[in-house]
Scaffold this motif. Sequence first.
Motif, PDB file in Angstrom:
ATOM      1  N   HIS A 109       0.948  -1.245  -0.135  1.00 27.51           N
ATOM      2  CA  HIS A 109      -0.211   0.182   0.012  1.00 27.51           C
ATOM      3  C   HIS A 109       0.933   1.255   0.019  1.00 27.51           C
ATOM      4  O   HIS A 109       0.556   2.421  -0.625  1.00 27.51           O
ATOM      5  CB  HIS A 109      -0.919   0.003   1.237  1.00 27.51           C
ATOM      6  CG  HIS A 109      -2.082  -0.837   1.255  1.00 27.51           C
ATOM      7  ND1 HIS A 109      -2.793  -1.487   2.208  1.00 27.51           N
ATOM      8  CD2 HIS A 109      -2.405  -1.917   0.213  1.00 27.51           C
ATOM      9  CE1 HIS A 109      -3.641  -2.367   1.950  1.00 27.51           C
ATOM     10  NE2 HIS A 109      -3.528  -2.702   0.706  1.00 27.51           N
ATOM     11  N   ALA A 110       1.969   1.127   1.082  1.00 26.17           N
ATOM     12  CA  ALA A 110       2.736   2.338   0.812  1.00 26.17           C
ATOM     13  C   ALA A 110       3.511   2.522  -0.601  1.00 26.17           C
ATOM     14  O   ALA A 110       3.377   3.807  -0.991  1.00 26.17           O
ATOM     15  CB  ALA A 110       4.078   2.133   1.834  1.00 26.17           C
ATOM     16  N   SER A 111       3.721   1.562  -1.242  1.00 27.24           N
ATOM     17  CA  SER A 111       4.346   1.518  -2.730  1.00 27.24           C
ATOM     18  C   SER A 111       3.226   2.248  -3.527  1.00 27.24           C
ATOM     19  O   SER A 111       3.719   3.090  -4.448  1.00 27.24           O
ATOM     20  CB  SER A 111       4.796   0.044  -3.176  1.00 27.24           C
ATOM     21  OG  SER A 111       5.085   0.086  -4.343  1.00 27.24           O
ATOM     22  N   TYR A 112       1.792   1.679  -3.534  1.00 26.57           N
ATOM     23  CA  TYR A 112       1.213   2.332  -4.096  1.00 26.57           C
ATOM     24  C   TYR A 112       0.934   3.765  -4.097  1.00 26.57           C
ATOM     25  O   TYR A 112       0.743   4.758  -5.106  1.00 26.57           O
ATOM     26  CB  TYR A 112      -0.335   1.629  -3.976  1.00 26.57           C
ATOM     27  CG  TYR A 112      -0.651   0.227  -4.464  1.00 26.57           C
ATOM     28  CD1 TYR A 112       0.503  -0.438  -5.211  1.00 26.57           C
ATOM     29  CD2 TYR A 112      -1.400  -0.593  -4.136  1.00 26.57           C
ATOM     30  CE1 TYR A 112       0.137  -1.842  -5.727  1.00 26.57           C
ATOM     31  CE2 TYR A 112      -1.873  -1.721  -4.548  1.00 26.57           C
ATOM     32  CZ  TYR A 112      -0.831  -2.155  -5.455  1.00 26.57           C
ATOM     33  OH  TYR A 112      -1.360  -3.762  -5.900  1.00 26.57           O
ATOM     34  N   ALA A 113       0.923   4.236  -3.051  1.00 21.10           N
ATOM     35  CA  ALA A 113       0.593   5.674  -2.637  1.00 21.10           C
ATOM     36  C   ALA A 113       1.708   6.484  -2.973  1.00 21.10           C
ATOM     37  O   ALA A 113       1.461   7.655  -3.493  1.00 21.10           O
ATOM     38  CB  ALA A 113       0.236   5.797  -0.991  1.00 21.10           C
ATOM     39  N   SER A 114       3.050   6.121  -2.901  1.00 17.48           N
ATOM     40  CA  SER A 114       4.299   6.759  -3.186  1.00 17.48           C
ATOM     41  C   SER A 114       4.251   6.941  -4.762  1.00 17.48           C
ATOM     42  O   SER A 114       4.850   7.671  -5.134  1.00 17.48           O
ATOM     43  CB  SER A 114       5.339   5.915  -2.491  1.00 17.48           C
ATOM     44  OG  SER A 114       5.363   5.922  -1.134  1.00 17.48           O
ATOM     45  N   SER A 115       3.761   6.113  -5.254  1.00 15.96           N
ATOM     46  CA  SER A 115       3.471   5.976  -7.110  1.00 15.96           C
ATOM     47  C   SER A 115       2.927   7.215  -7.552  1.00 15.96           C
ATOM     48  O   SER A 115       2.981   7.547  -8.768  1.00 15.96           O
ATOM     49  CB  SER A 115       3.161   4.836  -7.607  1.00 15.96           C
ATOM     50  OG  SER A 115       1.943   4.715  -7.450  1.00 15.96           O
ATOM     51  N   VAL A 116       1.997   7.856  -6.605  1.00 14.49           N
ATOM     52  CA  VAL A 116       1.075   9.043  -7.109  1.00 14.49           C
ATOM     53  C   VAL A 116       1.819  10.515  -6.864  1.00 14.49           C
ATOM     54  O   VAL A 116       2.367  10.585  -5.802  1.00 14.49           O
ATOM     55  CB  VAL A 116      -0.008   8.965  -6.387  1.00 14.49           C
ATOM     56  CG1 VAL A 116      -1.108  10.087  -6.862  1.00 14.49           C
ATOM     57  CG2 VAL A 116      -0.801   7.834  -6.502  1.00 14.49           C
ATOM     58  N   GLU A 117       1.873  11.082  -7.750  1.00  9.78           N
ATOM     59  CA  GLU A 117       2.641  12.508  -7.715  1.00  9.78           C
ATOM     60  C   GLU A 117       1.981  13.362  -6.836  1.00  9.78           C
ATOM     61  O   GLU A 117       0.836  13.328  -6.579  1.00  9.78           O
ATOM     62  CB  GLU A 117       2.446  13.138  -9.339  1.00  9.78           C
ATOM     63  CG  GLU A 117       3.093  14.446  -9.254  1.00  9.78           C
ATOM     64  CD  GLU A 117       3.179  15.041 -10.729  1.00  9.78           C
ATOM     65  OE1 GLU A 117       3.800  16.203 -10.785  1.00  9.78           O
ATOM     66  OE2 GLU A 117       2.715  14.324 -11.550  1.00  9.78           O
ATOM     67  N   GLY A 118       2.824  13.834  -6.048  1.00  9.28           N
ATOM     68  CA  GLY A 118       2.494  14.689  -4.998  1.00  9.28           C
ATOM     69  C   GLY A 118       2.081  14.076  -3.620  1.00  9.28           C
ATOM     70  O   GLY A 118       1.763  14.749  -2.530  1.00  9.28           O
ATOM     71  N   PHE A 119       2.495  12.712  -3.349  1.00 11.23           N
ATOM     72  CA  PHE A 119       2.029  11.779  -2.263  1.00 11.23           C
ATOM     73  C   PHE A 119       3.411  11.402  -1.739  1.00 11.23           C
ATOM     74  O   PHE A 119       4.209  10.987  -2.463  1.00 11.23           O
ATOM     75  CB  PHE A 119       1.297  10.781  -2.449  1.00 11.23           C
ATOM     76  CG  PHE A 119      -0.269  11.236  -2.605  1.00 11.23           C
ATOM     77  CD1 PHE A 119      -1.182  11.146  -1.536  1.00 11.23           C
ATOM     78  CD2 PHE A 119      -1.072  11.867  -3.905  1.00 11.23           C
ATOM     79  CE1 PHE A 119      -2.392  11.645  -1.566  1.00 11.23           C
ATOM     80  CE2 PHE A 119      -2.193  12.030  -3.915  1.00 11.23           C
ATOM     81  CZ  PHE A 119      -2.974  12.058  -3.033  1.00 11.23           C
ATOM     82  N   GLU A 120       3.412  11.554  -0.625  1.00 10.02           N
ATOM     83  CA  GLU A 120       4.712  10.961   0.115  1.00 10.02           C
ATOM     84  C   GLU A 120       4.499  10.222   1.452  1.00 10.02           C
ATOM     85  O   GLU A 120       3.842  10.734   2.095  1.00 10.02           O
ATOM     86  CB  GLU A 120       5.702  11.997   0.549  1.00 10.02           C
ATOM     87  CG  GLU A 120       7.110  11.667   1.328  1.00 10.02           C
ATOM     88  CD  GLU A 120       7.984  12.708   1.918  1.00 10.02           C
ATOM     89  OE1 GLU A 120       8.749  12.696   2.372  1.00 10.02           O
ATOM     90  OE2 GLU A 120       7.175  13.900   2.004  1.00 10.02           O
ATOM     91  N   VAL A 121       4.863   8.834   1.518  1.00 10.91           N
ATOM     92  CA  VAL A 121       4.495   8.020   2.609  1.00 10.91           C
ATOM     93  C   VAL A 121       5.590   8.198   3.652  1.00 10.91           C
ATOM     94  O   VAL A 121       6.725   8.107   3.510  1.00 10.91           O
ATOM     95  CB  VAL A 121       4.467   6.623   2.388  1.00 10.91           C
ATOM     96  CG1 VAL A 121       4.265   5.657   3.605  1.00 10.91           C
ATOM     97  CG2 VAL A 121       3.589   6.157   1.173  1.00 10.91           C
ATOM     98  N   VAL A 122       5.116   8.930   4.680  1.00 12.65           N
ATOM     99  CA  VAL A 122       6.246   9.544   5.605  1.00 12.65           C
ATOM    100  C   VAL A 122       6.427   8.430   6.844  1.00 12.65           C
ATOM    101  O   VAL A 122       7.348   8.191   7.654  1.00 12.65           O
ATOM    102  CB  VAL A 122       5.561  10.654   6.505  1.00 12.65           C
ATOM    103  CG1 VAL A 122       5.499  11.864   5.491  1.00 12.65           C
ATOM    104  CG2 VAL A 122       4.145  10.609   7.184  1.00 12.65           C
ATOM    105  N   ALA A 123       5.349   7.313   6.941  1.00 12.52           N
ATOM    106  CA  ALA A 123       5.540   6.252   8.104  1.00 12.52           C
ATOM    107  C   ALA A 123       4.653   5.220   7.711  1.00 12.52           C
ATOM    108  O   ALA A 123       3.434   5.382   6.950  1.00 12.52           O
ATOM    109  CB  ALA A 123       5.246   6.882   9.337  1.00 12.52           C
ATOM    110  N   VAL A 124       4.973   4.086   8.240  1.00 11.14           N
ATOM    111  CA  VAL A 124       4.082   2.939   8.124  1.00 11.14           C
ATOM    112  C   VAL A 124       3.976   2.203   9.493  1.00 11.14           C
ATOM    113  O   VAL A 124       5.147   2.114  10.331  1.00 11.14           O
ATOM    114  CB  VAL A 124       4.670   1.789   7.562  1.00 11.14           C
ATOM    115  CG1 VAL A 124       3.801   0.661   7.482  1.00 11.14           C
ATOM    116  CG2 VAL A 124       4.735   2.270   5.890  1.00 11.14           C
ATOM    117  N   ALA A 125       2.745   2.117  10.040  1.00 13.00           N
ATOM    118  CA  ALA A 125       2.494   1.665  11.375  1.00 13.00           C
ATOM    119  C   ALA A 125       1.737   0.354  11.295  1.00 13.00           C
ATOM    120  O   ALA A 125       0.755   0.115  10.286  1.00 13.00           O
ATOM    121  CB  ALA A 125       1.649   2.768  11.985  1.00 13.00           C
TER     122      ALA A 125
END
Length: 220
Positions: free
Chosen positions: A17-33
């Motif tokens: 899911h973090a990889s999916y979100a990071s692939s979208v321009e303008g989105f940065e995954v800052v942490a995974v819990a």
Amino acid sequence: MTKVLVVDDDFRVASVHASYASSVEGFEVVAVAHTAADALRAVDELRPDLVLLDNYLPDRSGLEVCAQLTGAACDVMMITADGSAESVRAALSAGAVNYLLKPFGVDQLVRRLKAWQRYRGRVRDGLLDQDQIDTAMRALHEGDRPQAPKGQSPVTASLVRDALQAAQDPVSAADLGTELGIARATAQRYLAGLVDDGVALMRLRYGGTGRPEHEYVWRR
């Protein structure tokens, strides 16, 4: 840059899911819990804009976490295998902006993230009138619809959507068809679909001969 927190008890799923979100321009995954406690701590410390939240967590349910975040600066999008009507109602009552059921394809999440991004851009600050609120709500759930109606090409639908959204001035189906290398009738069919979805506006433009022509503009 939009800061995203991904919360899922499964380490592998959280990474995907973090990889999916990071692939979208303008989105940065800052942490995974992986627990509710870690999620709440990350929200407090990192101040994410959006939390992608699973319901099945080892210490508390995601629904409880969502309810606790009500009034926080971040939005919550539930991403879970829990398809019960009770959970859906509880999530929306607790303030979740969307509810995505596992398993899903990357395109389903990406569309929702982009729609949420457009929604947030419309409700960032200031006093809104009813038309602006309606437009923001349509933008929020724009990603819930299939990318293209049955019988239409997702690739062409994406090209038409992106071209209209990027246009600075109203365009006709003929203009857009020429730009994209598709037939005028094809462009008009896809543009009409965007109007039906409420994300584009259509009006009449009168040329030199007096014959009206439809022109389209992205609803901003």
